[in-house]
Design an enzyme around this catalytic site. Structure first.
Site, short mmCIF file in Angstrom:
data_model
loop_
_atom_site.label_atom_id
_atom_site.label_comp_id
_atom_site.label_asym_id
_atom_site.label_seq_id
_atom_site.Cartn_x
_atom_site.Cartn_y
_atom_site.Cartn_z
N GLU A 1 -60.39 66.13 -37.89
CA GLU A 1 -61.26 67.29 -38.18
C GLU A 1 -62.71 66.85 -38.28
OE1 GLU A 1 -59.73 69.46 -41.56
OE2 GLU A 1 -57.73 69.51 -40.69
N ARG B 1 -51.38 68.79 -43.10
CA ARG B 1 -52.43 67.84 -42.73
C ARG B 1 -52.26 67.50 -41.25
NH1 ARG B 1 -55.02 69.37 -46.25
NH2 ARG B 1 -55.90 68.23 -48.02
N HIS C 1 -59.14 75.16 -40.56
CA HIS C 1 -58.80 74.76 -41.94
C HIS C 1 -59.15 75.86 -42.94
CE1 HIS C 1 -58.03 70.98 -44.59
NE2 HIS C 1 -57.70 72.08 -45.24
C1 8YV Z 1 -59.08 72.48 -49.37
C2 8YV Z 1 -56.75 71.79 -48.69
O1 8YV Z 1 -59.93 73.54 -49.32
O2 8YV Z 1 -56.48 71.77 -51.03
C3 8YV Z 1 -56.27 71.22 -49.98
O3 8YV Z 1 -55.61 70.18 -49.93
O4 8YV Z 1 -56.29 71.43 -47.67
C4 8YV Z 1 -57.82 72.81 -48.61
O5 8YV Z 1 -57.30 74.04 -48.87
C5 8YV Z 1 -59.73 71.30 -48.78
O6 8YV Z 1 -58.83 70.23 -48.71
C6 8YV Z 1 -60.95 70.89 -49.56
O7 8YV Z 1 -60.77 69.69 -50.26
#
Ligand code: 8YV
Length: 321
Positions: free
Chosen positions: A270, A241, A288
């Protein structure tokens, strides 16, 4: 019998979306997500919400009493954008989608390690801009990863998959720091050595890859001071993150060459990226992409859809938080 009303805050991959549409009364918002006011309203108008990382479900969103919604099925494993305590207090269950994106996200960590160490983005920009002067014995020299130490910060599913891939595919040595030491069989299977202090891990590692959850506990875990603990030859990878890293401090460290490079898939704000990073050749910047394969996104959609279906069948969802 009337079907439960489900709101998807953005379109989902077709297979999972059709599966839901065959079973529920589904409304699909065009996306890319909903603001706080729209989310609050949606909690009053729908039985369940299918959310994702860019729907910020803070405490205020759950403030209106007696929401109609009883379930938030998040499309993604990370859930720091949802105040789960406030959701539960308002009578909602929150689910996520673990496991199904582990390998895809670890692949992106490896890709960033290779791209940053071999200066792939910089080289590609030279070719596309017509600035490439041809082969040179000292041109665009990167760093070999073989035999180098990969330091994992956090040692959950994605970190462990990254350890396996980096050891097997790149012949790297693996170390990890985590608040809790992993079981001996996991250490043996991943070949990962436990380091009990984050600062020591940072000092020992040639590549540092972040795998902690987002949220208040890990906010700016890697700040200006921690960046000085790293080797000047080191590479920082973030597929976790954005707010785990102080982005301004990282940009400055890269600019000053206090660390050698960074590979980022996530950002503090983001989709905005710190402007200083955009001009740096030693920063590899991806949008991402962690879970972005057709197979993985369908699997995430189906996992979230199954959570919804179990809930409305009166059973406990598999991934209740
Ligand atoms: C997701 C991600 O696609 O799953 C997660 O926590 O970071 C990503 O791969 C994104 O967060 C959509 O909610």
């Amino acid at each position: 019998m009337t079907q439960p009303k489900i709101l998807l805050t953005r379109p989902w991959p077709q297979g999972a979306q059709s599966w839901l549409q065959a079973r529920f009364d589904v409304t699909v918002h065009p996306g890319p997500g909903l603001d706080a006011a729209a989310l609050s309203e949606a909690l009053l108008a729908y039985d369940a919400l299918g959310t994702a990382v860019n729907d910020k479900l803070s405490k205020d969103v759950f403030a209106t009493p007696h929401p109609r919604a009883k379930l938030i099925a998040n499309f993604g494993v990370g859930y720091e954008h949802i105040d789960v305590t406030a959701a539960k207090a308002a009578g909602l269950i929150v689910t996520n989608t673990p496991d199904v994106l582990t390998e895809a996200t670890a692949d992106i960590a490896l890709m960033l390690m290779l791209m940053a160490s071999r200066r792939a983005g910089e080289g590609e920009r030279q070719v596309r801009a017509g600035h490439w002067k041809g082969w040179g014995a000292k041109a665009l020299m990167g760093q070999s990863l073989q035999g180098k130490t990969l330091g994992l910060v956090g040692f959950g599913r994605i970190a462990q998959a990254t350890a396996r891939k980096a050891q097997r595919a790149l012949d790297m040595r693996i170390a990890y720091y985590s608040r809790r030491r992993a079981a001996p069989e996991i250490e043996a299977e991943t070949g990962a050595r436990f380091v009990s202090s984050l600062d020591d891990l940072l000092a020992q590692s040639d590549v540092v890859s972040l795998h902690v959850p987002g949220g208040a506990d890990t906010h700016h875990l890697i700040d200006a001071v921690r960046l000085t603990r790293m080797k000047t030859s080191a590479i920082l990878i973030n597929t976790a993150r954005g707010p785990v890293v102080d982005e301004a401090a990282l940009a400055q460290a890269l600019l000053d060459r206090r660390i050698w490079a960074a590979g980022l898939d996530v950002y503090e704000h983001e989709p905005v990226v710190h402007p200083d990073l955009l001009g740096l050749d030693n920063a590899v910047l991806l949008p991402h992409l962690g879970s972005a394969t057709v197979e993985t996104r369908e699997a995430m959609g189906m996992r979230a859809a199954e959570n919804i279906a179990l809930f409305f069948a009166g059973q406990p969802p598999r991934d209740a938080l």
